[in-house]
Scaffold this motif. Structure first.
Motif, PDB file in Angstrom:
ATOM      1  N   MET A 187      53.300  47.571  45.917  1.00  0.00           N
ATOM      2  CA  MET A 187      53.463  48.322  47.160  1.00  0.00           C
ATOM      3  C   MET A 187      54.938  48.657  47.378  1.00  0.00           C
ATOM      4  O   MET A 187      55.289  49.786  47.761  1.00  0.00           O
ATOM      5  CB  MET A 187      52.930  47.516  48.338  1.00  0.00           C
ATOM      6  N   GLY A 188      55.822  47.698  47.139  1.00  0.00           N
ATOM      7  CA  GLY A 188      57.248  47.954  47.303  1.00  0.00           C
ATOM      8  C   GLY A 188      57.742  49.045  46.371  1.00  0.00           C
ATOM      9  O   GLY A 188      58.448  49.973  46.792  1.00  0.00           O
ATOM     10  N   ALA A 189      57.344  48.966  45.095  1.00  0.00           N
ATOM     11  CA  ALA A 189      57.772  49.973  44.122  1.00  0.00           C
ATOM     12  C   ALA A 189      57.200  51.342  44.465  1.00  0.00           C
ATOM     13  O   ALA A 189      57.878  52.373  44.337  1.00  0.00           O
ATOM     14  CB  ALA A 189      57.332  49.551  42.719  1.00  0.00           C
ATOM     15  N   TRP A 190      55.952  51.372  44.917  1.00  0.00           N
ATOM     16  CA  TRP A 190      55.303  52.633  45.290  1.00  0.00           C
ATOM     17  C   TRP A 190      55.996  53.259  46.498  1.00  0.00           C
ATOM     18  O   TRP A 190      56.280  54.454  46.510  1.00  0.00           O
ATOM     19  CB  TRP A 190      53.836  52.353  45.601  1.00  0.00           C
ATOM     20  N   LYS A 207      69.641  45.526  57.232  1.00  0.00           N
ATOM     21  CA  LYS A 207      70.839  44.826  56.752  1.00  0.00           C
ATOM     22  C   LYS A 207      70.491  43.844  55.630  1.00  0.00           C
ATOM     23  O   LYS A 207      70.885  42.681  55.644  1.00  0.00           O
ATOM     24  CB  LYS A 207      71.531  44.101  57.905  1.00  0.00           C
ATOM     25  N   LEU A 208      69.712  44.365  54.674  1.00  0.00           N
ATOM     26  CA  LEU A 208      69.313  43.539  53.539  1.00  0.00           C
ATOM     27  C   LEU A 208      70.334  43.692  52.416  1.00  0.00           C
ATOM     28  O   LEU A 208      70.886  44.769  52.189  1.00  0.00           O
ATOM     29  CB  LEU A 208      67.925  43.967  53.049  1.00  0.00           C
ATOM     30  N   ASP A 209      70.577  42.618  51.708  1.00  0.00           N
ATOM     31  CA  ASP A 209      71.594  42.632  50.658  1.00  0.00           C
ATOM     32  C   ASP A 209      71.143  43.407  49.428  1.00  0.00           C
ATOM     33  O   ASP A 209      71.933  44.067  48.769  1.00  0.00           O
ATOM     34  CB  ASP A 209      71.966  41.205  50.250  1.00  0.00           C
ATOM     35  N   ASP A 210      69.859  43.321  49.097  1.00  0.00           N
ATOM     36  CA  ASP A 210      69.384  44.044  47.915  1.00  0.00           C
ATOM     37  C   ASP A 210      67.907  44.375  48.082  1.00  0.00           C
ATOM     38  O   ASP A 210      67.254  43.985  49.054  1.00  0.00           O
ATOM     39  CB  ASP A 210      69.611  43.232  46.638  1.00  0.00           C
ATOM     40  N   GLU A 211      67.365  45.111  47.109  1.00  0.00           N
ATOM     41  CA  GLU A 211      65.986  45.566  47.183  1.00  0.00           C
ATOM     42  C   GLU A 211      64.994  44.421  47.035  1.00  0.00           C
ATOM     43  O   GLU A 211      63.858  44.526  47.498  1.00  0.00           O
ATOM     44  CB  GLU A 211      65.745  46.632  46.115  1.00  0.00           C
ATOM     45  N   THR A 212      65.409  43.344  46.401  1.00  0.00           N
ATOM     46  CA  THR A 212      64.514  42.196  46.247  1.00  0.00           C
ATOM     47  C   THR A 212      64.099  41.643  47.601  1.00  0.00           C
ATOM     48  O   THR A 212      62.936  41.270  47.806  1.00  0.00           O
ATOM     49  CB  THR A 212      65.199  41.086  45.423  1.00  0.00           C
ATOM     50  N   GLU A 213      65.041  41.622  48.544  1.00  0.00           N
ATOM     51  CA  GLU A 213      64.721  41.135  49.893  1.00  0.00           C
ATOM     52  C   GLU A 213      63.758  42.071  50.597  1.00  0.00           C
ATOM     53  O   GLU A 213      62.901  41.636  51.377  1.00  0.00           O
ATOM     54  CB  GLU A 213      66.001  40.984  50.706  1.00  0.00           C
ATOM     55  N   LEU A 214      63.888  43.359  50.328  1.00  0.00           N
ATOM     56  CA  LEU A 214      62.982  44.316  50.953  1.00  0.00           C
ATOM     57  C   LEU A 214      61.570  44.183  50.383  1.00  0.00           C
ATOM     58  O   LEU A 214      60.578  44.242  51.124  1.00  0.00           O
ATOM     59  CB  LEU A 214      63.500  45.740  50.742  1.00  0.00           C
ATOM     60  N   VAL A 215      61.470  43.986  49.079  1.00  0.00           N
ATOM     61  CA  VAL A 215      60.158  43.750  48.462  1.00  0.00           C
ATOM     62  C   VAL A 215      59.535  42.487  49.050  1.00  0.00           C
ATOM     63  O   VAL A 215      58.324  42.425  49.312  1.00  0.00           O
ATOM     64  CB  VAL A 215      60.283  43.637  46.933  1.00  0.00           C
ATOM     65  N   ALA A 216      60.367  41.453  49.280  1.00  0.00           N
ATOM     66  CA  ALA A 216      59.863  40.215  49.878  1.00  0.00           C
ATOM     67  C   ALA A 216      59.344  40.467  51.289  1.00  0.00           C
ATOM     68  O   ALA A 216      58.328  39.891  51.701  1.00  0.00           O
ATOM     69  CB  ALA A 216      60.968  39.165  49.902  1.00  0.00           C
ATOM     70  N   LEU A 217      60.030  41.342  52.041  1.00  0.00           N
ATOM     71  CA  LEU A 217      59.572  41.690  53.387  1.00  0.00           C
ATOM     72  C   LEU A 217      58.193  42.335  53.333  1.00  0.00           C
ATOM     73  O   LEU A 217      57.301  41.991  54.117  1.00  0.00           O
ATOM     74  CB  LEU A 217      60.578  42.635  54.042  1.00  0.00           C
ATOM     75  N   ILE A 218      58.014  43.255  52.407  1.00  0.00           N
ATOM     76  CA  ILE A 218      56.719  43.928  52.261  1.00  0.00           C
ATOM     77  C   ILE A 218      55.652  42.933  51.829  1.00  0.00           C
ATOM     78  O   ILE A 218      54.514  42.955  52.315  1.00  0.00           O
ATOM     79  CB  ILE A 218      56.836  45.080  51.245  1.00  0.00           C
ATOM     80  N   ARG A 219      56.014  42.006  50.936  1.00  0.00           N
ATOM     81  CA  ARG A 219      55.063  40.985  50.491  1.00  0.00           C
ATOM     82  C   ARG A 219      54.610  40.128  51.670  1.00  0.00           C
ATOM     83  O   ARG A 219      53.425  39.810  51.804  1.00  0.00           O
ATOM     84  CB  ARG A 219      55.705  40.110  49.410  1.00  0.00           C
ATOM     85  N   ASN A 220      55.548  39.790  52.550  1.00  0.00           N
ATOM     86  CA  ASN A 220      55.200  38.978  53.713  1.00  0.00           C
ATOM     87  C   ASN A 220      54.221  39.703  54.632  1.00  0.00           C
ATOM     88  O   ASN A 220      53.316  39.078  55.204  1.00  0.00           O
ATOM     89  CB  ASN A 220      56.468  38.610  54.495  1.00  0.00           C
ATOM     90  N   LEU A 221      54.412  41.007  54.784  1.00  0.00           N
ATOM     91  CA  LEU A 221      53.500  41.782  55.635  1.00  0.00           C
ATOM     92  C   LEU A 221      52.072  41.711  55.103  1.00  0.00           C
ATOM     93  O   LEU A 221      51.110  41.566  55.867  1.00  0.00           O
ATOM     94  CB  LEU A 221      53.952  43.247  55.703  1.00  0.00           C
ATOM     95  N   LEU A 222      51.938  41.816  53.787  1.00  0.00           N
ATOM     96  CA  LEU A 222      50.603  41.793  53.197  1.00  0.00           C
ATOM     97  C   LEU A 222      50.008  40.386  53.198  1.00  0.00           C
ATOM     98  O   LEU A 222      48.799  40.212  53.391  1.00  0.00           O
ATOM     99  CB  LEU A 222      50.658  42.336  51.763  1.00  0.00           C
TER     100      LEU A 222
END
Length: 240
Positions: A187-190, A207-222
């Protein structure tokens, strides 16, 4: 007879004709073409010489936005096909009327094409995210290809303008929900692929340091129990 127009004058006249026929404003055309509104205003006033080699990217993009080949901008005759074909249709229907020919099928096709064009233009303006996803998934490379693809859908329904717009929104929403990845990492990559600007907004605003944190945010939502659809809408809201 007046003096023949120069290349620059032909360019300016054709550009004005195309802009007048476009549903977009001058500012929207300038923004989508990657030129300043001052440059566009100058081209409308004094025109531009035809490049001897490959035209610069801004002129190529301008032609794409106006949905014409780049060379059309310097043609002595009108660059707007609507004028030429409008006269032909008017003449043809006039002949049929004088002869008592039944041309209802033609007028129905024209009405359907007109409705489809208006519906799709409004859809691309008001539902840019949905339109963008359809273009990415269907690998439609230009706005013209997207317009043509969506218009073909609308014409098949044979509905009035209001109902056609409602059905187009509903149909594309279902399409998006069907292609949404179920896996959090996918989902994050898409989302990054189909919404690069929203992805950048999320990184900046959260204010995320990198994309890995953003992918983690999306993972938490799911993983919190949201469906892919609900998670997608939540991500869109966060990126506004």
């Amino acid at each position: 007879m007046g003096l023949p127009m120069s290349e620059s004058e032909v360019f300016a006249a054709n550009l004005r004709r195309l802009i007048d026929a476009s549903p977009l404003s001058e500012r929207q055309i300038a923004e989508r073409s990657g030129v300043s509104i001052k440059t566009l205003a100058r081209w409308l006033q004094v025109g531009a010489q035809k490049p001897t080699r490959r035209p610069p990217q801004t002129l190529l993009q301008l032609a794409r936005v106006l949905n014409v080949p780049t060379d059309e901008l310097w043609r002595g005759e009108t660059a707007c096909a609507c004028i030429q074909y409008g006269e032909k249709v008017k003449d043809l229907i006039g002949r049929w009327e004088r002869l008592g020919v039944n041309y209802q099928d033609i007028t129905r096709w024209i009405d359907a094409a007109w409705i489809a064009a208006r519906v799709v233009e409004r859809f691309c303006r008001e539902e840019a995210d949905l339109a963008g996803i359809v273009a990415k998934v269907k690998t439609l490379r230009t706005e013209g290809e997207l317009q043509s693809y969506l218009e073909s859908m609308v014409r098949e329904w044979d509905l009035d303008e209001a109902e056609s717009y409602k059905r187009l929104v509903e149909s594309t929403q279902k399409f998006v929900f069907a292609v949404l990845p179920r896996d959090p990492d996918q989902m994050g990559a898409w989302f990054r692929r189909v919404h690069p600007r929203r992805w950048a907004n999320l990184l900046a605003r959260r204010k995320l340091d990198d994309e890995t944190e953003l992918v983690a945010l999306i993972r938490n939502l799911l993983t919190e129990g949201l469906s892919p659809h609900e998670a997608y809408e939540a991500i869109v809201r966060l990126s506004n």
